[in-house]
Enzyme design. Sequence first.
Site, short mmCIF file in Angstrom:
data_model
loop_
_atom_site.label_atom_id
_atom_site.label_comp_id
_atom_site.label_asym_id
_atom_site.label_seq_id
_atom_site.Cartn_x
_atom_site.Cartn_y
_atom_site.Cartn_z
N THR A 95 -10.20 -38.40 -22.45
CA THR A 95 -10.02 -38.83 -21.06
C THR A 95 -9.76 -40.32 -21.08
O THR A 95 -10.68 -41.12 -21.21
CB THR A 95 -11.29 -38.52 -20.24
OG1 THR A 95 -11.54 -37.13 -20.34
CG2 THR A 95 -11.12 -38.90 -18.79
N MET A 119 -14.42 -43.93 -22.55
CA MET A 119 -13.57 -42.78 -22.86
C MET A 119 -14.44 -41.60 -23.25
O MET A 119 -15.46 -41.77 -23.91
CB MET A 119 -12.66 -43.17 -24.02
CG MET A 119 -11.59 -42.17 -24.32
SD MET A 119 -10.55 -42.78 -25.67
CE MET A 119 -9.57 -44.02 -24.84
N CYS A 120 -14.07 -40.40 -22.85
CA CYS A 120 -14.85 -39.26 -23.32
C CYS A 120 -13.92 -38.25 -23.96
O CYS A 120 -12.71 -38.27 -23.77
CB CYS A 120 -15.75 -38.69 -22.23
SG CYS A 120 -15.03 -37.52 -21.13
N ILE A 121 -14.53 -37.41 -24.80
CA ILE A 121 -13.74 -36.42 -25.53
C ILE A 121 -13.97 -35.06 -24.87
O ILE A 121 -15.09 -34.73 -24.48
CB ILE A 121 -14.15 -36.39 -27.02
CG1 ILE A 121 -13.32 -35.39 -27.79
CG2 ILE A 121 -15.63 -36.12 -27.23
CD1 ILE A 121 -13.51 -35.48 -29.30
#
Length: 189
Positions: A43, A62-64
């Site tokens: 993201t 940021m995320c996965i």
Amino acid sequence: MATPNTLWLGLVLLGTLGVLQMPAQASVQPNFQEDKFLGRWFTSGLASNSSWFLEKKKMLSMCISLVAAAPDGGFNLTSTFLRKDQCVTRTLMLRPTGTPGCYSYTSPHGGGNHEVSVVETDYENYALLYTESARSPGQDFRMATLYSRTQAPGAEAKEKFTAFAEAQGFTEDNIVFPPRNDKCLEERE
Ligand SMILES: *[C@@H]1O[C@H](CO)[C@@H](O)[C@H](O)[C@H]1NC(C)=O
Ligand SMILES: *[C@@H]1O[C@H](CO)[C@@H](O)[C@H](O)[C@H]1NC(C)=O
């Protein structure tokens, strides 16, 4: 007595009303291919005008997300992100709506129904997503998301996302490109 004409009119009216009652849908990637959308995404861009988002946006990282096919034809979207110095994993179950690329889910925050559409994707680099609350009084949540296959979205993807978010009515101040945070970006199953 119902004549064929009035029956036909009834069907047309019912059909029209049925359409009017459906939540508004953003456009969807034509010929959306679900199998090519599966797997790992980061993201890397977000846009929202919700006050929650605007308050927290400087703290977002940021995320996965892992997209897995669900038996009902939808997706399981499992995201891992940093919260209070810990990696938290959450799964959203995206239910099919009948339109490939368009899904509905129940928000874990407050339980409202939301619709998410994959508006545009090349499957290999980026995807533009649009989320909104299913239309009901008092709910006006809307969000645009940039997914990228790598942790470093190119300038082109970022420009595409900015143009997309602005076309949805978001301002520059509503858009954030969350920075990487190495802590929670490892892939987990
Ligand atoms: C976000 O924008 C929509 C219109 O685009 C508006 O209806 C809504 O009230 C806004 N929400 C906030 C929290 O400002
Ligand atoms: C999807 O997620 C739900 C809830 O976490 C889980 O019970 C289910 O097994 C998952 N399905 C798939 C296909 O991963």
